[in-house]
Design a protein around this motif. Structure first.
Motif, short mmCIF file in Angstrom:
data_model
loop_
_atom_site.label_atom_id
_atom_site.label_comp_id
_atom_site.label_asym_id
_atom_site.label_seq_id
_atom_site.Cartn_x
_atom_site.Cartn_y
_atom_site.Cartn_z
N TYR A 66 24.34 5.58 -34.97
CA TYR A 66 25.11 4.37 -34.56
C TYR A 66 24.71 3.84 -33.37
O TYR A 66 24.47 4.77 -32.49
CB TYR A 66 26.49 4.67 -34.37
CG TYR A 66 27.30 4.96 -35.95
CD1 TYR A 66 27.12 5.96 -36.92
CD2 TYR A 66 28.23 4.00 -36.27
CE1 TYR A 66 27.69 6.13 -38.16
CE2 TYR A 66 28.82 4.08 -37.53
CZ TYR A 66 28.45 5.19 -38.34
OH TYR A 66 29.13 5.12 -39.57
N TYR A 67 24.38 2.38 -33.37
CA TYR A 67 24.08 1.73 -32.36
C TYR A 67 24.92 0.91 -31.63
O TYR A 67 25.53 -0.02 -32.43
CB TYR A 67 22.67 1.45 -32.47
CG TYR A 67 21.60 2.02 -32.85
CD1 TYR A 67 21.31 2.28 -34.28
CD2 TYR A 67 20.60 2.59 -32.15
CE1 TYR A 67 20.11 3.39 -34.83
CE2 TYR A 67 19.58 3.47 -32.59
CZ TYR A 67 19.51 3.81 -34.00
OH TYR A 67 18.58 4.51 -34.06
N GLU A 112 17.69 -0.48 -43.55
CA GLU A 112 17.74 -1.71 -42.55
C GLU A 112 18.87 -1.37 -41.79
O GLU A 112 19.95 -0.54 -42.30
CB GLU A 112 17.88 -2.97 -43.05
CG GLU A 112 16.61 -3.63 -43.75
CD GLU A 112 16.62 -4.97 -44.10
OE1 GLU A 112 15.67 -5.40 -44.56
OE2 GLU A 112 17.76 -5.54 -43.87
N ARG A 113 19.17 -1.77 -40.37
CA ARG A 113 20.12 -1.63 -39.58
C ARG A 113 21.10 -2.26 -40.19
O ARG A 113 21.08 -3.81 -40.14
CB ARG A 113 19.70 -1.95 -38.11
CG ARG A 113 20.70 -1.52 -37.18
CD ARG A 113 20.07 -1.68 -35.65
NE ARG A 113 18.75 -0.42 -35.54
CZ ARG A 113 18.34 -0.12 -34.42
NH1 ARG A 113 18.73 -0.53 -33.38
NH2 ARG A 113 17.44 0.72 -34.34
N PHE A 144 26.11 -1.20 -34.70
CA PHE A 144 25.42 -1.07 -35.80
C PHE A 144 25.28 0.19 -36.18
O PHE A 144 25.35 1.15 -35.60
CB PHE A 144 24.01 -1.93 -35.67
CG PHE A 144 24.02 -3.34 -35.46
CD1 PHE A 144 24.47 -4.00 -34.23
CD2 PHE A 144 23.69 -4.01 -36.48
CE1 PHE A 144 24.53 -5.30 -34.03
CE2 PHE A 144 23.96 -5.46 -36.22
CZ PHE A 144 24.24 -6.07 -35.03
N ARG A 145 24.70 0.30 -37.45
CA ARG A 145 24.55 2.00 -37.84
C ARG A 145 23.10 1.63 -38.99
O ARG A 145 22.89 0.74 -39.36
CB ARG A 145 25.58 2.39 -38.70
CG ARG A 145 25.94 1.98 -40.03
CD ARG A 145 26.95 2.60 -40.59
NE ARG A 145 27.53 2.13 -41.89
CZ ARG A 145 28.55 2.63 -42.51
NH1 ARG A 145 29.35 3.55 -41.94
NH2 ARG A 145 28.92 2.10 -43.55
N GLN A 146 22.46 2.88 -38.90
CA GLN A 146 21.29 2.77 -39.40
C GLN A 146 20.72 4.24 -40.32
O GLN A 146 21.06 5.36 -39.57
CB GLN A 146 19.87 2.36 -38.81
CG GLN A 146 18.59 2.32 -39.57
CD GLN A 146 17.59 1.83 -38.51
OE1 GLN A 146 17.55 1.76 -37.52
NE2 GLN A 146 16.66 1.04 -39.50
N SER A 185 21.21 -8.09 -36.37
CA SER A 185 20.50 -7.35 -35.11
C SER A 185 19.64 -8.34 -34.48
O SER A 185 19.46 -8.13 -33.21
CB SER A 185 19.69 -6.22 -35.69
OG SER A 185 18.40 -6.52 -36.48
N TRP A 210 19.93 -2.91 -26.63
CA TRP A 210 20.34 -1.89 -27.35
C TRP A 210 20.41 -0.48 -26.92
O TRP A 210 19.83 -0.10 -25.85
CB TRP A 210 19.42 -1.78 -28.58
CG TRP A 210 19.28 -2.95 -29.57
CD1 TRP A 210 18.80 -3.97 -29.23
CD2 TRP A 210 19.94 -2.98 -30.75
NE1 TRP A 210 18.94 -4.98 -30.50
CE2 TRP A 210 19.66 -4.33 -31.41
CE3 TRP A 210 20.90 -2.09 -31.32
CZ2 TRP A 210 20.27 -4.81 -32.27
CZ3 TRP A 210 21.54 -2.56 -32.63
CH2 TRP A 210 21.25 -3.79 -33.16
N GLY A 257 21.58 5.00 -29.18
CA GLY A 257 21.87 5.52 -30.74
C GLY A 257 22.62 6.84 -30.37
O GLY A 257 22.41 7.70 -29.59
#
Length: 128
Positions: free
Chosen positions: A97-98, A47-48, A40-42, A112, A118, A121
């Motif tokens: 980035y997660y 929002e993610r 995922f990215r934020q 998510s 998690w 990041g």
């Protein structure tokens, strides 16, 4: 418990490439067996966003349609690692980035809420 650690972020010029890596440790194959992993990215204030995910057992890969042709997800199951190859990076790819992992079946890989664990990041900055 499962611990995720990302690496590989950094600063790159537009058009450049980065490869993110995520290693899972802890109870990966026992009580907290991981069966899905994702990226995922934020961006701050947003929002993610789900980028990609992989069904660990079947090696089925999923990628956001807007990123096809530039990003790819892969795994090294023997090392409990998942990778995100990012090519032809754009300024809009700048984000944290997660890495994420799920111990139950994932139905909406882009959400998510489907993931249980998690990482902290890793920052990716695309700038000229």
């Amino acid at each position: 418990q499962v611990h995720l650690a990302e690496s590989g972020g950094g600063s790159v010029q537009p058009g450049g490439s980065l490869r993110l890596s995520c290693v899972a440790s802890g109870s990966v194959r026992s009580g907290s067996q991981i069966i899905w992993m994702g990226w995922f990215r934020q961006v701050s204030g947003k929002e993610r966003e789900g980028i990609a995910a992989i069904d660990i057992g079947r090696d089925y890969k999923y990628l956001a349609s807007s990123l096809k042709g530039r990003f790819a997800i892969s795994q090294d199951n023997s090392q409990n690692r998942v990778y995100l190859q990012m090519n032809n990076l754009e300024v809009d790819d700048t984000a944290t980035y997660y890495c994420a992992a799920a111990k139950r079946w994932v139905y909406e890989w882009w959400s998510s809420h489907e993931f249980d664990y998690w990482g902290q990041g890793t920052q990716v900055t695309v700038t000229s």
